[in-house]
Design a protein around this motif. Structure first.
Motif, PDB file in Angstrom:
ATOM      1  N   SER A   1       0.819  -1.224   0.000  1.00  0.00           N
ATOM      2  CA  SER A   1       0.000   0.000   0.000  1.00  0.00           C
ATOM      3  C   SER A   1       0.848   1.266   0.000  1.00  0.00           C
ATOM      4  O   SER A   1       0.420   2.290  -0.534  1.00  0.00           O
ATOM      5  CB  SER A   1      -0.938   0.005   1.201  1.00  0.00           C
ATOM      6  N   ARG A   2       2.047   1.237   0.587  1.00  0.00           N
ATOM      7  CA  ARG A   2       2.903   2.438   0.619  1.00  0.00           C
ATOM      8  C   ARG A   2       3.123   2.969  -0.797  1.00  0.00           C
ATOM      9  O   ARG A   2       2.962   4.157  -1.069  1.00  0.00           O
ATOM     10  CB  ARG A   2       4.232   2.096   1.298  1.00  0.00           C
ATOM     11  N   VAL A   3       3.459   2.081  -1.709  1.00  0.00           N
ATOM     12  CA  VAL A   3       3.743   2.484  -3.095  1.00  0.00           C
ATOM     13  C   VAL A   3       2.449   2.794  -3.843  1.00  0.00           C
ATOM     14  O   VAL A   3       2.351   3.799  -4.557  1.00  0.00           O
ATOM     15  CB  VAL A   3       4.526   1.367  -3.814  1.00  0.00           C
ATOM     16  N   VAL A   4       1.435   1.952  -3.668  1.00  0.00           N
ATOM     17  CA  VAL A   4       0.167   2.124  -4.383  1.00  0.00           C
ATOM     18  C   VAL A   4      -0.524   3.417  -3.972  1.00  0.00           C
ATOM     19  O   VAL A   4      -0.991   4.199  -4.816  1.00  0.00           O
ATOM     20  CB  VAL A   4      -0.756   0.915  -4.126  1.00  0.00           C
ATOM     21  N   PHE A   5      -0.603   3.664  -2.667  1.00  0.00           N
ATOM     22  CA  PHE A   5      -1.292   4.849  -2.173  1.00  0.00           C
ATOM     23  C   PHE A   5      -0.582   6.129  -2.603  1.00  0.00           C
ATOM     24  O   PHE A   5      -1.225   7.122  -2.963  1.00  0.00           O
ATOM     25  CB  PHE A   5      -1.388   4.815  -0.646  1.00  0.00           C
ATOM     26  N   ALA A   6       0.753   6.135  -2.542  1.00  0.00           N
ATOM     27  CA  ALA A   6       1.511   7.345  -2.896  1.00  0.00           C
ATOM     28  C   ALA A   6       1.192   7.800  -4.316  1.00  0.00           C
ATOM     29  O   ALA A   6       0.999   8.990  -4.573  1.00  0.00           O
ATOM     30  CB  ALA A   6       3.003   7.085  -2.727  1.00  0.00           C
ATOM     31  N   LYS A   7       1.125   6.856  -5.234  1.00  0.00           N
ATOM     32  CA  LYS A   7       0.846   7.217  -6.631  1.00  0.00           C
ATOM     33  C   LYS A   7      -0.526   7.857  -6.792  1.00  0.00           C
ATOM     34  O   LYS A   7      -0.714   8.765  -7.599  1.00  0.00           O
ATOM     35  CB  LYS A   7       0.946   5.969  -7.514  1.00  0.00           C
ATOM     36  N   GLU A   8      -1.501   7.395  -5.996  1.00  0.00           N
ATOM     37  CA  GLU A   8      -2.863   7.907  -6.146  1.00  0.00           C
ATOM     38  C   GLU A   8      -3.088   9.208  -5.377  1.00  0.00           C
ATOM     39  O   GLU A   8      -3.834  10.077  -5.827  1.00  0.00           O
ATOM     40  CB  GLU A   8      -3.860   6.845  -5.675  1.00  0.00           C
ATOM     41  N   ILE A   9      -2.448   9.353  -4.226  1.00  0.00           N
ATOM     42  CA  ILE A   9      -2.740  10.510  -3.367  1.00  0.00           C
ATOM     43  C   ILE A   9      -1.914  11.742  -3.730  1.00  0.00           C
ATOM     44  O   ILE A   9      -2.401  12.874  -3.637  1.00  0.00           O
ATOM     45  CB  ILE A   9      -2.513  10.139  -1.888  1.00  0.00           C
ATOM     46  N   LYS A  10      -0.670  11.556  -4.134  1.00  0.00           N
ATOM     47  CA  LYS A  10       0.218  12.705  -4.387  1.00  0.00           C
ATOM     48  C   LYS A  10      -0.409  13.773  -5.279  1.00  0.00           C
ATOM     49  O   LYS A  10      -0.340  14.968  -4.953  1.00  0.00           O
ATOM     50  CB  LYS A  10       1.542  12.224  -4.985  1.00  0.00           C
ATOM     51  N   PRO A  11      -1.026  13.397  -6.413  1.00  0.00           N
ATOM     52  CA  PRO A  11      -1.590  14.460  -7.267  1.00  0.00           C
ATOM     53  C   PRO A  11      -2.678  15.277  -6.580  1.00  0.00           C
ATOM     54  O   PRO A  11      -2.874  16.448  -6.913  1.00  0.00           O
ATOM     55  CB  PRO A  11      -2.171  13.674  -8.457  1.00  0.00           C
ATOM     56  N   ARG A  12      -3.373  14.696  -5.603  1.00  0.00           N
ATOM     57  CA  ARG A  12      -4.466  15.402  -4.928  1.00  0.00           C
ATOM     58  C   ARG A  12      -3.974  16.426  -3.930  1.00  0.00           C
ATOM     59  O   ARG A  12      -4.730  17.339  -3.549  1.00  0.00           O
ATOM     60  CB  ARG A  12      -5.384  14.404  -4.218  1.00  0.00           C
ATOM     61  N   ILE A  13      -2.732  16.303  -3.480  1.00  0.00           N
ATOM     62  CA  ILE A  13      -2.261  17.210  -2.434  1.00  0.00           C
ATOM     63  C   ILE A  13      -1.100  18.099  -2.882  1.00  0.00           C
ATOM     64  O   ILE A  13      -0.524  18.817  -2.067  1.00  0.00           O
ATOM     65  CB  ILE A  13      -1.849  16.414  -1.180  1.00  0.00           C
ATOM     66  N   GLN A  14      -0.769  18.046  -4.167  1.00  0.00           N
ATOM     67  CA  GLN A  14       0.323  18.883  -4.670  1.00  0.00           C
ATOM     68  C   GLN A  14       0.032  20.350  -4.383  1.00  0.00           C
ATOM     69  O   GLN A  14      -1.055  20.859  -4.628  1.00  0.00           O
ATOM     70  CB  GLN A  14       0.492  18.682  -6.170  1.00  0.00           C
ATOM     71  N   GLY A  15       1.010  21.059  -3.812  1.00  0.00           N
ATOM     72  CA  GLY A  15       0.876  22.489  -3.550  1.00  0.00           C
ATOM     73  C   GLY A  15       0.168  22.840  -2.259  1.00  0.00           C
ATOM     74  O   GLY A  15       0.083  24.016  -1.899  1.00  0.00           O
ATOM     75  N   MET A  16      -0.368  21.861  -1.534  1.00  0.00           N
ATOM     76  CA  MET A  16      -1.065  22.136  -0.279  1.00  0.00           C
ATOM     77  C   MET A  16      -0.076  22.261   0.877  1.00  0.00           C
ATOM     78  O   MET A  16       1.004  21.680   0.855  1.00  0.00           O
ATOM     79  CB  MET A  16      -2.044  21.014   0.049  1.00  0.00           C
ATOM     80  N   ASN A  17      -0.468  23.036   1.923  1.00  0.00           N
ATOM     81  CA  ASN A  17       0.294  22.991   3.160  1.00  0.00           C
ATOM     82  C   ASN A  17      -0.043  21.689   3.895  1.00  0.00           C
ATOM     83  O   ASN A  17      -0.977  20.974   3.521  1.00  0.00           O
ATOM     84  CB  ASN A  17       0.022  24.218   4.028  1.00  0.00           C
ATOM     85  N   MET A  18       0.688  21.373   4.949  1.00  0.00           N
ATOM     86  CA  MET A  18       0.543  20.062   5.580  1.00  0.00           C
ATOM     87  C   MET A  18      -0.838  19.865   6.199  1.00  0.00           C
ATOM     88  O   MET A  18      -1.430  18.779   6.109  1.00  0.00           O
ATOM     89  CB  MET A  18       1.629  19.850   6.645  1.00  0.00           C
ATOM     90  N   LYS A  19      -1.386  20.883   6.837  1.00  0.00           N
ATOM     91  CA  LYS A  19      -2.692  20.734   7.487  1.00  0.00           C
ATOM     92  C   LYS A  19      -3.790  20.476   6.464  1.00  0.00           C
ATOM     93  O   LYS A  19      -4.649  19.603   6.659  1.00  0.00           O
ATOM     94  CB  LYS A  19      -3.009  21.971   8.328  1.00  0.00           C
TER      95      LYS A  19
END
Length: 841
Positions: A125-143
């Protein structure tokens, strides 16, 4: 000019060769390397599993692997490959560079790098989830990224209670449903996959209600924030559990490895650090403890179990060891617990009230006469801190979560439905794993295949693989069922038959030989301060190492492979094999022989009352055996006592129950509506061939409502014919409510409706939801009364199973599934009864 170019080139080469450490603290790095080397030099064959030195990798990758191998549970060392860990490490390091969160080394090392969260099977899941989630949070602050990840998790997973085995994150995604432990494991995995430090927070048991809960804390810019896993809110530090958490006694998390953070450490094990997080949620107090022997001397290394009253036992929520002066301490919510201290068969206990007591002394000894102790256990008061959410934020979040529900439901629509055939019930339970079950049954359309699936749990249908099913199906001469307890399944039968010669298999088919072989060949790792995950039978065989539970499961698995019917007893947990069908022989590894444990009989005497006619096991009483000074709960089947199942006073202990000889503790009580419990603790003994008779004492004060049963607030109903089913909880919100099940135009039900109308003013003033449910054809009948009903009444269509038996049924319950009031059949003055009951809440 040429001289300057040479200098520049030399600088570039030197820079490219600069060592980049993952562990930048030299002292921590030396300790980590020392711990790893001691592990590799220890007993067993762990060096055969450690392949890091064979790899051509960067310094950071090597140190990450060294950190993981130094502190991972033994099962993770033997059951997963170095290549698996390297892929996860590389994903984590790449994400750290890409996301740029500026996470400190300590937080990255302990709360991002580890793959394991709880007791789940590890996956990719570490690899699978990263590929799917990264585009959704690009440019966001951590919170904002934390909030967004939780929305993604809600698209994938929502709540449904299930058994204690934790699905892997990818299996949870296939199922779309999970209990809170699975939702929080899933959410932590998702956050860590994109480089955000995260940890699972557990209240092992609530103090005010019979249940537990798990959620998530995530780190952003130097602070930890909490949230409900897969339950996104508009802001952080908000969940349905803010108020219950303020009444908690303990909240803690298990941190991978040696951890030197600022939180209170309650246990420092050989490969983990347990930290106390209760101060983040509730008002707390510290109590110091001293454990002494009968002569008044302090006891070094005594184990103190801190028990929270829950499900009618003092559940050992946390354990700490005393120092050389016999001292330890604990910070907890301002309520009551039981401190049970033990060492070398000696034990003693004391009630402790946090916020009132400052020092508690527990005296331990071996000889304890039969005794009965009464005490009032009081949970902490509520002191919730609720962050502000604007109406606009709340509305926007509701719109998003509704859209996410649709995304999840569209995936669920692809699942196979139960077609009423013998195979259909298994395929329908498989959710997103239905292709595996369908393929297996298509290849093997016979009774053996159905029997194999029937031997597994409902949850197994979600993550069992074709390889595991074929392993048991094809294993001639073996016991069919591969599951022993709550371990993750592996294809161990074909492995054992290949690893053992024909001569060895014949020899070990004798139970006495198998017991001796297991004792002689499997090294017992009895590190009580280690983070232990159940090892696979294959991992035990290859490493020749096991903790106690893993050795037991290994023995049963190998025995079944060889055709010996073996099990772990579901009540006592003892390892047994059947000498003849139905006759179970205990296995004693220490003496390397079979034993027959002598038994006696326990009879409980109780006088039924109108409030509580038949006390239930887990609801009103439990029994624990004292083993080497510690209590071990007898885990009887959890059935619905009022439906004729499960274990209760009337159907088991009134007649007499057979128990092994030894010392026991009977705990009995009945939780009141304010969460407090009048508890009676009785210590007793069972002697061979004799009957022990005890009074089952359950106090119920006249001026307070007590908890008299359970009702699942996740029960589904329909708001209208043809609508999608929704849960009771979704309509009532958190808290207390009234629910009634009515038969249309049935005189007793008509009386109930009119009595509720008569109490309209008082019920409206009370203000909590009143759910009145009937049959599909009766809904129009019920709605004829709507104009005269209290404004807080809601109508709906009940499941048919709820409309059976004596009608009507009316209850006062809450969303912790507690029932405080219940009436069935013809009654007059129902409205006044309800008002009188809610006044006592």
């Amino acid at each position: 000019m040429r001289k300057y170019l040479l200098i520049l080139l030399s600088f570039v080469v030197l820079s490219s060769c600069e060592v980049r450490h993952l562990v930048n603290d030299p002292g921590y790095r030396r300790q980590m390397e020392k711990d790893l080397q001691e592990r590799l030099d220890g007993p067993g064959n762990l060096k055969d599993f450690y392949k890091v030195d064979d790899l051509i990798i960067t310094t950071a990758e090597k140190e990450a692997l060294q950190f993981l191998y130094a502190y991972m549970p033994l099962a993770d060392f033997t059951d997963y490959t170095t290549d698996y860990y390297l892929k996860n490490v590389q994903s984590s390091l790449a994400t750290r560079d890409e996301m740029g969160w500026n996470v400190p080394d300590r937080e990255f090392r302990h709360f991002v790098l580890p793959i394991r969260v709880n007791n789940e099977d590890l996956d990719s899941s570490r690899v699978v989830f990263a590929k799917e989630i990264k585009p959704r949070i690009q440019g966001m602050n951590m919170k904002d990224a934390i909030l967004e990840v939780n929305h993604w998790c809600h698209e994938k997973l929502t709540y449904k209670p299930s058994d204690a085995r934790t699905l892997s994150p990818l299996s949870s995604a296939r199922s779309t449903l999970g209990r809170c432990g699975e939702e929080s494991t899933f959410t932590v995995a998702a956050l860590r996959s994109v480089g955000i430090p995260a940890r699972q927070v557990y209240t092992p048991r609530w103090a005010h209600s019979d249940d537990n809960h798990a959620w998530v804390e995530a780190w952003a810019d130097g602070e930890w924030y909490f949230m409900g896993a897969c339950e996104p809110e508009a802001v952080l530090n908000l969940g349905w559990f803010n108020a219950p958490a303020s009444r908690g006694m303990l909240m803690h998390t298990r941190v991978f490895g040696r951890y030197d953070g600022p939180e209170e450490k309650v246990m420092e094990g050989s490969n983990f650090t347990e930290i106390n997080l209760i101060d983040n949620y509730a008002k707390t107090a510290r109590v110091d403890f001293v454990v002494k022997d009968e002569d008044g001397a302090p006891v070094d290394s005594a184990l103190v179990d801190f028990g929270i009253y829950n499900y009618a036992e003092f559940y050992p929520a946390l354990a700490k060891y005393t120092d050389k002066e016999g001292k330890t301490f604990l910070t907890a919510g301002k309520g009551d617990m039981l401190a049970w201290a033990s060492k070398d068969g000696m034990y003693g206990y004391s009630k402790v009230s946090f916020g009132k007591d400052s020092l508690v002394t527990v005296v331990i000894c071996k000889d304890h006469p039969a005794e009965s102790v009464s005490m009032m256990i009081v949970p902490p008061p509520e002191s919730a801190n609720i962050p502000e959410v604007t109406p606009e934020q709340k509305k926007a979040n509701e719109i998003r979560t509704a859209q996410e529900d649709l995304v999840r439901k569209s995936f669920m629509a692809t699942f196979a439905k139960d077609d009423g055939t013998p195979a259909g019930k298994f395929i329908s339970k498989a959710a997103g794993n239905h292709d595996v079950i369908e393929g297996f049954l298509a290849t093997h359309p016979d009774q053996r295949a159905l029997d194999l699936l029937g031997s597994l749990s409902d949850k197994d249908m979600i993550d069992v693989t074709r390889e595991i099913l074929e392993d048991s199906y094809q294993s001639d001469g073996s016991i069919l069922c591969p599951r022993v307890a709550n371990e993750f399944l592996t294809p161990y039968k074909s492995f054992f038959k290949n690893a053992l010669s024909a001569e060895e298999q014949t020899n070990l088919s004798n139970p006495a030989n198998l017991i001796k072989w297991t004792k002689d060949n499997i090294n017992l790792v009895n590190d009580t301060k280690a983070w232990r995950i159940t090892m696979s039978p294959i991992g035990v065989f290859k490493s020749r190492l096991a903790d106690v539970k893993s050795r037991e499961i290994f023995f049963v698995s190998l025995a079944r492979t060889l055709g010996i019917d073996a099990r772990k007893d579901p009540v006592t947990g003892k390892v047994q094999y059947a000498s003849v069908p139905g006759t179970w022989i205990d296995v004693d590894f220490e003496s390397a022989k079979e034993t027959v444990t002598p038994t006696g009989t326990l009879v409980l005497n109780y006088v039924p009352t109108a409030t509580l006619a038949n006390p239930g096991y887990y609801s009103n009483f439990t029994i624990s055996k004292i083993n080497d000074g510690r209590t071990s709960l007898l885990t009887f089947d959890e059935g619905q006592v009022d439906m004729g199942g499960g274990v209760s006073w009337a159907n088991v202990f009134k007649k007499g129950a057979s128990l092994d000889t030894g010392e026991y503790v009977l705990v009995s009580g009945n939780r009141l509506s304010d969460g407090s419990v009048p508890v009676t603790l009785k210590k007793f003994s069972i002697e061979e061939g004799k009957t022990t008779s005890l009074d089952l004492i359950i106090e119920i004060p006249d001026d307070k409502l007590s908890v008299i049963g359970e009702f699942d607030s996740e029960t589904r109903y329909w708001k209208a014919a043809g609508s999608d089913p929704v849960s009771i909880l979704s309509s009532t919100g958190r808290g207390v409510y009234v629910i009634g099940f009515l038969t249309p135009r049935h005189e007793p039900s008509v009386h109930a409706v009119n009595d509720i109308i008569a109490a309209k003013e008082g019920l409206e003033k009370w203000g909590r939801p009143i759910m009145l449910l009937t049959s599909e054809e009766g809904l129009d009948w019920l709605k004829e009364y709507s104009s005269r009903m209290p404004s807080n009444v809601k109508f709906g269509i009940a499941p048919k199973s709820m409309l059976e038996g004596t009608m009507p049924k009316v209850m006062i319950a809450d969303t912790f599934n507690r029932v405080f009031f219940k009436t069935e059949g013809y009654t007059i003055g129902l409205g006044d009864q309800l008002l009188g009951a809610v006044a006592k809440l």
